[in-house]
Write a protein that holds these residues in place. Structure first.
Motif, mmCIF file in Angstrom:
data_model
loop_
_atom_site.group_PDB
_atom_site.id
_atom_site.type_symbol
_atom_site.label_atom_id
_atom_site.label_comp_id
_atom_site.label_asym_id
_atom_site.label_seq_id
_atom_site.Cartn_x
_atom_site.Cartn_y
_atom_site.Cartn_z
ATOM 1 N N VAL A 89 -32.488 -0.379 63.993
ATOM 2 C CA VAL A 89 -32.204 1.054 64.016
ATOM 3 C C VAL A 89 -33.190 1.810 63.116
ATOM 4 O O VAL A 89 -33.802 2.797 63.527
ATOM 5 C CB VAL A 89 -30.749 1.308 63.553
ATOM 6 N N THR A 129 -22.868 1.994 69.871
ATOM 7 C CA THR A 129 -23.553 3.148 69.241
ATOM 8 C C THR A 129 -23.534 4.361 70.169
ATOM 9 O O THR A 129 -23.639 5.480 69.682
ATOM 10 C CB THR A 129 -25.059 2.911 68.961
ATOM 11 N N GLY A 153 -30.700 4.100 69.341
ATOM 12 C CA GLY A 153 -29.447 4.506 70.008
ATOM 13 C C GLY A 153 -29.749 5.329 71.251
ATOM 14 O O GLY A 153 -29.117 5.151 72.299
#
Ligand code: WQD
Length: 344
Positions: A89, A129, A153
């Motif tokens: 991420v 997510t 995401g």
């Protein structure tokens, strides 16, 4: 003849556990992986567990010509399970183009080539997510999709939209999108497991490395959330349970069990566990103390999320079976095996 399945990212963490379950269920597996976040030795682990070495092709899925050649030389691939993706991420925030190329162009290449190759279905790895912080818990599949907090995401949301648009456009295949909650643990044989690159970003590898003495102490990111003990809550699911859901999904696609051409399922246990609860369960199960300190909240963290897995339980006919305690023990056994091998 055995049904042939292409598993992209099949030497990765969830991919390798899924290859084991597919082979155990009688499927023949071809793996494509560029080994950007996994090693070739994973194939030895898969072979030890299943007595069968899957076909392995080292290739980047951005190489469309190469992919076309794979489909021509394996004309009997019936289904695809698409794991291959970049998944850090934090990294995605400063390398967005890498993430969009690796996570989107690769899917486009697969979808483009599926009709001509006669592939009937694709199972896609998505993530919880996409829900952001849900307004209602536990979260169901029809909860609204919230604006993504990172290019990673966002890439998962875009992937889902691409699949939906492609299916609705009438292309001749079906798809199942699986939204994973937090996969943890390792195969009970400790032959395969998670092998993070560098300092682990995820909680459980950080805990096992701290327990092993590789890291000095765990930082718990915040204890002032609006949860019973103040730490964040997640739905931690055993990676083998998760892997089995993929076998059920591919069976469902290839045997036309459903009229639906696109289905979406949450894969979680339905149980929310806080960071501090997870830590104390780990200590209880293993008898090993994990030093920790409370630090600032981590930017972008969701306060609490856990799945309503009813749709997967009732429609897919799959339920997560392992307790969080036995799952944490499997993660610890894997960490000990890594030490025996001199890896970590
Ligand atoms: C879990 C909890 C942290 C590390 C991420 C991705 C998601 C998915 C899985 C990926 C949180 C806390 C963590 C640490 C801590 N997909 N924590 N100290 O953030 O729920 O989900 O991984 O491939 O898309 O966002 O998982 O394991 O990082 O964190 O206190 O050193 O543990 O704050 O509450 P997360 P995680």
């Amino acid at each position: 003849m055995k049904t042939k399945i292409l598993v992209t990212g099949g030497t990765g963490y969830i991919g390798s556990h899924t290859v084991v379950e597919l082979q155990n269920a009688g499927y023949e597996v071809i793996i494509i992986d560029n080994l950007s976040n996994s090693t070739i030795e994973v194939l030895d682990g898969i072979e030890k567990i299943t007595n069968k070495r899957p076909i392995f092709i080292q290739m980047d899925l951005n190489d469309k010509v190469g992919l076309q050649q794979v489909f021509s030389s394996h004309a009997d691939i019936k289904g695809i399970i698409h794991f291959a993706a970049s998944k850090a991420v934090g990294e995605s925030v400063y390398k967005p183009l890498l993430y969009y190329r690796n996570n989107i162009v690769t899917l486009l290449n697969l979808l483009d080539l599926m009709p001509e190759a006669g592939v009937e279905g694709i199972v896609f790895s998505s993530s919880c997510t996409v829900y952001g912080q849900p307004d209602i818990l536990p979260v169901t599949e029809d909860a609204p999709i919230k604006p993504a907090l990172s290019p990673y995401g966002n890439s998962k949301q875009i992937n889902e939209e691409i699949i939906r648009d492609t299916i609705y456009a009438g292309l001749p295949f079906k798809s199942i999108i699986l939204r994973y909650f937090n996969p943890i643990g390792a195969h009970p044989s400790a032959e395969i497991g998670e092998l993070p690159n560098g300092v682990p970003q995820n909680l459980v590898p950080f805990i096992t490395q701290t327990a092993m003495g590789i890291r000095q102490e765990l930082s718990v990111f915040g204890d002032d959330y609006n949860t019973p003990d103040g730490s964040c809550i997640r739905d931690y699911i055993h990676v083998v349970d998760l892997a089995k859901a993929h076998v059920t999904a591919i069976d469902r696609l290839l045997t036309n069990k459903s009229e639906e051409r696109l289905e979406i399922f949450n894969l979680g246990t339905g149980i929310g566990v806080s960071v501090l609860e997870l830590l104390s369960t780990f200590e209880k199960e293993t008898g090993v103390k994990v030093p920790y300190k409370i630090v600032e909240r981590r930017e972008g963290d969701i306060e609490q999320v856990w799945a309503d897995p009813k749709h997967a339980n009732e429609v897919l006919g799959w339920t997560a079976k392992e307790s969080v305690g036995s799952t944490l023990l499997s993660a610890w056994n894997w960490q000990k095996r890594l030490r025996e091998r001199g890896i970590q």
